[in-house]
Design a protein around this motif. Structure first.
Motif, PDB file in Angstrom:
ATOM      1  N   THR A   1     -25.498 -26.393  16.697  1.00 15.59           N
ATOM      2  CA  THR A   1     -26.535 -25.844  15.830  1.00 15.59           C
ATOM      3  C   THR A   1     -26.763 -26.806  14.672  1.00 15.59           C
ATOM      4  O   THR A   1     -25.955 -27.707  14.425  1.00 15.59           O
ATOM      5  CB  THR A   1     -26.144 -24.440  15.317  1.00 15.59           C
TER       6      THR A   1
ATOM      7  N   TRP B   1     -29.824 -25.219   9.154  1.00 10.37           N
ATOM      8  CA  TRP B   1     -29.835 -23.834   8.689  1.00 10.37           C
ATOM      9  C   TRP B   1     -30.723 -23.686   7.455  1.00 10.37           C
ATOM     10  O   TRP B   1     -31.367 -22.678   7.276  1.00 10.37           O
ATOM     11  CB  TRP B   1     -28.424 -23.375   8.348  1.00 10.37           C
TER      12      TRP B   1
ATOM     13  N   LEU C   1     -29.927 -23.074   4.335  1.00 16.77           N
ATOM     14  CA  LEU C   1     -29.563 -21.929   3.506  1.00 16.77           C
ATOM     15  C   LEU C   1     -30.157 -22.099   2.113  1.00 16.77           C
ATOM     16  O   LEU C   1     -30.105 -23.179   1.530  1.00 16.77           O
ATOM     17  CB  LEU C   1     -28.037 -21.798   3.407  1.00 16.77           C
TER      18      LEU C   1
ATOM     19  N   HIS D   1     -31.208 -15.290   6.936  1.00 18.79           N
ATOM     20  CA  HIS D   1     -30.049 -16.142   7.162  1.00 18.79           C
ATOM     21  C   HIS D   1     -28.802 -15.303   7.434  1.00 18.79           C
ATOM     22  O   HIS D   1     -27.971 -15.654   8.284  1.00 18.79           O
ATOM     23  CB  HIS D   1     -29.825 -17.065   5.960  1.00 18.79           C
TER      24      HIS D   1
ATOM     25  N   LEU E   1     -26.451 -15.573  10.744  1.00 24.87           N
ATOM     26  CA  LEU E   1     -25.027 -15.886  10.671  1.00 24.87           C
ATOM     27  C   LEU E   1     -24.179 -14.773  11.284  1.00 24.87           C
ATOM     28  O   LEU E   1     -23.163 -15.047  11.938  1.00 24.87           O
ATOM     29  CB  LEU E   1     -24.627 -16.156   9.218  1.00 24.87           C
TER      30      LEU E   1
ATOM     31  N   ILE F   1     -22.141 -28.421  13.631  1.00 27.29           N
ATOM     32  CA  ILE F   1     -23.276 -28.157  12.743  1.00 27.29           C
ATOM     33  C   ILE F   1     -23.809 -29.506  12.284  1.00 27.29           C
ATOM     34  O   ILE F   1     -23.204 -30.187  11.463  1.00 27.29           O
ATOM     35  CB  ILE F   1     -22.878 -27.290  11.538  1.00 27.29           C
TER      36      ILE F   1
ATOM     37  N   ILE G   1     -27.300 -28.097   6.201  1.00 28.18           N
ATOM     38  CA  ILE G   1     -26.740 -26.762   5.996  1.00 28.18           C
ATOM     39  C   ILE G   1     -27.552 -26.049   4.924  1.00 28.18           C
ATOM     40  O   ILE G   1     -27.919 -24.885   5.057  1.00 28.18           O
ATOM     41  CB  ILE G   1     -25.267 -26.851   5.538  1.00 28.18           C
TER      42      ILE G   1
ATOM     43  N   SER H   1     -33.893 -25.779  14.478  1.00 31.98           N
ATOM     44  CA  SER H   1     -33.454 -24.849  13.433  1.00 31.98           C
ATOM     45  C   SER H   1     -33.347 -23.439  14.004  1.00 31.98           C
ATOM     46  O   SER H   1     -34.049 -23.095  14.952  1.00 31.98           O
ATOM     47  CB  SER H   1     -34.453 -24.865  12.270  1.00 31.98           C
TER      48      SER H   1
END
Length: 421
Positions: free
Chosen positions: A6, A9, A11, A24, A28, A45, A49, A256
């Motif tokens: 992955t 993300w 975040l 998010h 998760l 990952i 992030i 993503s």
């Protein structure tokens, strides 16, 4: 041995000023359950992030809460994280002693040894099976800046691969080649070599509006030939659309997990499950990520304002809490400026459980055939604010600015002290 790939993300990202913490959190939570259900040994990952280099405390908490929950659910889980171009390498690596104690390896920076050479040991991560034995080796290479790659003094000779490339391309290819050589020296005959990277590869399909272009010198994309053919799998980050690199099944962007702009409405966001069989990849399986909040484009193509308003009034959406209400992009085809557009759109949406994120106007007029000659610095210095306003109006609407708009602009500049400037 099973890996899950992955990336991206982001975040802490907001969508046109709307917070996305809920989305998010849903992803998760789903990911924790997926790691257990799919019996994953290693989570890769591949960068980005966070959405920016100075993420909020809330974004940090989301990451650390996930890592704690994932490790609790899958006690043997190993996590390997590399920094992306949106991440701060130093911030990402700061809690390394605590993270490593709980099975998470973070590589944010490319360190150098005392003699100035790249410290390849920091980029090489042994990947362990659930019984603790090494099953593969990972080249954990973060987003590379010009100062990260091997210097030209370390570069290849004329008969070596990569000769003749620009310094960044050359240095990147050399770094991967050196890291692979180290991994090969450590790996036994039954152990795979996996590479990670956060970069834009040649032929990669970008996501409009949501990806920050990576340009190093004049270099936009890297060649897939920098990965040795014996690398069992290449886990890439940066591009938000899941795709193969150069048609190779085992060189992948996972994309993503969330749509980061309305241009991604039609994407099937996913993570990838990789099954290793000794030194090779047995299978790559996409696992679709459920979309916690829908993104709507109304209409699907730009339309005249009356048609758009009718479509908005006809929207029939189920009631939902604010954090679960769909995001909406309204697409309007205009003949000219429409000062009351937002008010009319908001009135058509009154009482509907939807969040108006964006109004996207499209102009009917075609762009001029000829491009106006660029102005010199002296000519630019002579321009007055109203000259710039006239030029921008003509560029956007294909016609001269009407007198009432010029008068309103003059009133505005006077109020702001434009005459004194």
């Amino acid at each position: 041995m099973r890996l899950l790939h992955t990336s991206d993300w982001h975040l802490g990202q907001t969508l046109h000023n709307f917070d996305r913490t809920y989305e998010h959190a849903c992803f998760l939570d789903w990911l924790v359950e997926t790691l257990a259900a799919e019996r994953i040994d290693v989570l890769l990952i591949a960068g980005d992030i966070f959405d920016n280099a100075n993420p909020s405390a809330a974004a940090h908490r989301q990451l650390y809460r996930f890592l704690q929950q994932a490790r609790s659910k899958v006690p043997h889980l190993q996590v390997v994280v590399i920094a992306g171009n949106h991440d701060s390498p130093g911030r990402l690596e700061a809690p390394t002693p605590l993270l490593e104690a709980h099975g998470t390896i973070v590589v944010g920076n490319v360190a150098r040894a005392a003699d100035g050479s790249v410290d390849l040991e920091r980029l090489l991560v042994p990947l362990r099976r659930r019984d603790g034995t090494v099953g593969a080796w990972c080249l954990a290479v973060p987003f590379l800046r010009p100062g990260d790659v091997p210097r030209m003094a370390e570069a290849a000779q004329p008969d070596e691969p990569g000769h003749g490339l620009d310094p960044y391309l050359h240095g990147t290819a050399l770094l991967y080649r050196q890291a692979f050589a180290l991994a090969r020296s450590r790996a036994s005959s039954g152990e795979a070599i996996v590479a990670m990277g956060h970069c834009h590869m040649v032929g990669g399909q970008s996501s409009q509006d949501s990806e920050r272009r990576i340009v190093i010198g004049g270099t936009e994309a890297l060649p897939a030939t920098m990965f040795d053919p014996q690398v069992a799998y290449v886990a890439l980050g940066h591009l938000h659309l899941a795709q193969r690199v150069g048609g190779h099944e085992h060189r992948r962007y996972c994309g993503s997990p969330l749509p980061l702009s309305f241009s991604e409405v039609g994407y099937q966001h996913q993570v990838l499950r990789i099954e290793l069989d000794g030194p090779t990849t047995k299978s790559v399986t996409p696992l679709p990520v459920p979309r916690a909040v829908q993104l709507l484009r109304v209409p699907s193509q730009p339309a005249p304002i009356d048609e758009v308003l009718a479509a908005l009034e006809a929207l029939d959406l189920p009631d939902a809490p604010p954090q679960q209400q769909p995001f909406l992009e309204v697409r309007v085809l205009l003949d000219g400026p429409e000062p009351g557009l937002r008010t009319r759109v908001e009135a058509a949406l009154s009482g509907k459980p939807v969040r108006l994120a964006k109004i996207e106007p499209t102009r009917r007029h075609a762009a001029p055939d000829s491009v106006e000659q660029a102005l010199s610095l002296d000519q630019l210095a002579q321009l007055q604010p109203d000259d710039i306003f006239r030029r921008l109006w003509a560029q956007r609407y294909g016609d001269d600015a009407p007198p009432e708009q010029l008068a309103a602009f003059a009133e505005l500049t006077t109020a702001l002290g434009g005459d004194a400037a």
